[in-house]
Design an enzyme around this catalytic site. Structure first.
Site, short mmCIF file in Angstrom:
data_model
loop_
_atom_site.label_atom_id
_atom_site.label_comp_id
_atom_site.label_asym_id
_atom_site.label_seq_id
_atom_site.Cartn_x
_atom_site.Cartn_y
_atom_site.Cartn_z
CD GLU A 122 -2.63 -1.12 2.64
OE1 GLU A 122 -2.77 -0.08 3.30
OE2 GLU A 122 -3.04 -2.23 3.00
CB CYS A 157 2.23 7.24 3.84
SG CYS A 157 2.53 6.03 5.14
CB CYS A 200 5.37 -5.65 9.49
SG CYS A 200 6.45 -4.90 10.73
CB CYS A 243 2.92 -3.24 16.80
SG CYS A 243 4.65 -2.73 16.75
CB CYS A 263 0.34 -2.49 13.68
SG CYS A 263 0.84 -2.06 12.01
CG HIS A 266 3.03 3.34 19.91
ND1 HIS A 266 2.49 4.48 19.37
CD2 HIS A 266 3.48 2.62 18.86
CE1 HIS A 266 2.62 4.45 18.05
NE2 HIS A 266 3.22 3.35 17.72
CB CYS A 314 -0.21 1.29 6.14
SG CYS A 314 0.07 2.28 4.69
N1 SAH Z 1 7.41 0.02 11.41
C1 SAH Z 1 7.49 1.44 11.47
C2 SAH Z 1 6.69 2.16 10.41
C3 SAH Z 1 5.33 1.65 10.07
S1 SAH Z 1 3.98 1.99 11.15
C4 SAH Z 1 7.12 1.93 12.84
O1 SAH Z 1 6.79 1.12 13.69
O2 SAH Z 1 7.23 3.11 13.10
C5 SAH Z 1 3.69 3.71 11.03
C6 SAH Z 1 3.10 4.30 12.31
O3 SAH Z 1 1.70 3.95 12.44
C7 SAH Z 1 3.79 3.81 13.56
O4 SAH Z 1 3.96 4.86 14.46
C8 SAH Z 1 2.79 2.79 14.05
O5 SAH Z 1 3.02 2.49 15.38
C9 SAH Z 1 1.47 3.48 13.76
N2 SAH Z 1 0.30 2.61 13.78
C10 SAH Z 1 0.19 1.33 13.42
N3 SAH Z 1 -1.05 0.89 13.61
C11 SAH Z 1 -1.77 1.91 14.08
C12 SAH Z 1 -3.15 2.07 14.47
N4 SAH Z 1 -4.01 1.07 14.39
N5 SAH Z 1 -3.54 3.29 14.90
C13 SAH Z 1 -2.66 4.32 14.97
N6 SAH Z 1 -1.37 4.23 14.62
C14 SAH Z 1 -0.92 3.03 14.19
#
Ligand code: SAH
Length: 355
Positions: free
Chosen positions: A90, A103, A110, A114, A117, A214, A329
């Site tokens: 994406e 973006c 991945c 997390c 995510c 976070h 994403c």
């Molecule tokens: N792996 C990298 C970049 C990809 S995620 C990282 O962890 O930073 C991009 C951002 O979106 C990160 O800050 C991630 O923690 C956040 N993110 C992922 N899922 C999310 C969600 N459901 N709501 C809000 N932010 C989210």
């Protein structure tokens, strides 16, 4: 086959010279590739025999639009691209007053795991190539008919888990004969791989490093971000301080606000204590709900913000764009995959080893 768009102009020059071609050909070919040429046939300032030789030896990557969603609310466009091997990734185009931002993804899936995510649910399938990262900027620009001024590496994947590719992508995208996007217009977001942050600092790039924090305490952070279990927040903050000392660049800490998990007053105070004296700022993100996760958005964003600000921390709250099109994403890709898992998935267990 040679992935020619992943080569730097210098490498192209050396390779072409070995084949008896003059030096200026490298610039011509590089320029065509980074303007979006998808075949050597288009490169009309090259001789026919050279075009034929290149076609026989090289592939020019170009993704196909598998799905495209345009937000009726704010014009955000989300692309689901199909890569040459059939995998999907994406890219999101966002329109801000300061310019168009894309973006982009750095991996197919991945392996960081997390809890909040969507990108990590099926594990990692593979790393992207430098050309596949360039293509996301290039073909978004061409398809949407806009000029892109800013890039954020915040899509699917962990950029520092694909370190060499990301560095090469940065060099390519920055090139004056290519997309020519300045480092100060690029942000790289990481879940906090400390060794790689140190390695990145050595390059002293002028990009903005975002750290997905976070949670300020190990108990919470390790619960929602398995990557923290082998590292810990103290080490992460030390690494961030070092990064600032080496590069002079302030770090942006991403903080997705999750109801009852990381939004207490005590956590705000703990975060403020940790950040005092470290130049950087906090970006609070309203959590995007992911269907597969029980986590809910916090209702305390404004209070949390005020509490940090009262303690001298600079805080911004991320504006939500593309809410009507699954713009966070990972979500569109999962939908397209029928929410199933891809194989071979590659997930890291809490102890850091692979399944
Ligand atoms: N792996 C990298 C970049 C990809 S995620 C990282 O962890 O930073 C991009 C951002 O979106 C990160 O800050 C991630 O923690 C956040 N993110 C992922 N899922 C999310 C969600 N459901 N709501 C809000 N932010 C989210």
């Amino acid at each position: 086959m040679i992935d020619i768009k992943s080569m730097t102009q210098e490498e192209l020059g050396v390779w072409l010279k070995e084949q008896g071609e003059p030096g200026f050909r490298a610039k011509q070919i590089f320029t065509w590739l980074h303007r979006g040429a998808t075949s050597f046939e288009e490169m009309t300032n090259l001789s026919k025999p050279l075009r034929e030789r290149l076609s026989a030896q090289c592939v020019i990557t170009h993704p196909e639009v598998a799905r495209k969603q345009v937000s009726a609310q704010d014009g955000t466009i989300k692309y689901l691209w199909r890569l040459l091997d059939g995998n999907c990734i994406e890219t999101v185009l966002m329109r801000y007053h300061h310019g168009n931002t894309v973006c982009i993804s750095s991996q197919v899936g991945c392996r960081m795991g997390c809890a909040f995510c969507a990108s990590t649910l099926g594990g990692k399938v593979r790393d992207l190539t430098p050309s596949e990262m360039i293509d996301q900027v290039l073909f978004t620009q061409l398809d949407a008919g806009v000029s892109i001024s800013n890039i954020v590496l915040m899509g699917i994947g962990e950029p520092l888990d694909n370190f060499d590719t990301v560095l090469r992508f940065l060099e390519l995208v920055n090139h004056p004969d290519g997309l020519n996007i300045g480092m100060r217009h690029i942000s790289l977001s990481t879940c906090g791989l400390t060794e790689k942050i140190d390695k990145l600092a050595e390059h002293r790039l002028q990009l903005t490093l975002s750290v997905s924090l976070h949670a300020p305490d190990d108990e919470t952070r390790s619960k929602i971000m398995p990557v923290n279990r082998g590292i810990g927040v103290e080490k992460l903050f030390d690494t961030c301080r070092r990064y600032f000392e080496t590069t002079g660049r302030r770090i942006s800490y991403e903080y997705a606000m999750i109801d009852g998990v990381n939004d207490s007053d005590a956590q705000a105070d703990f975060l403020a204590q940790h950040l005092k004296g470290t130049p950087g700022h906090v970006n609070l993100i309203p959590l995007n709900e992911v269907k597969e996760s029980p986590l809910k958005p916090s209702r305390r964003v404004a209070e949390f913000q005020r509490r940090l600000e009262r303690q001298g921390i600079t805080v911004t709250v991320r504006r939500k764009l593309g809410g009507d099109i699954d713009a966070s994403c990972g979500q569109l890709r999962r939908k397209a995959m029928g929410e199933g898992s891809e194989s071979p998935a590659d997930k890291v267990r809490p102890d850091g080893r692979k399944d």
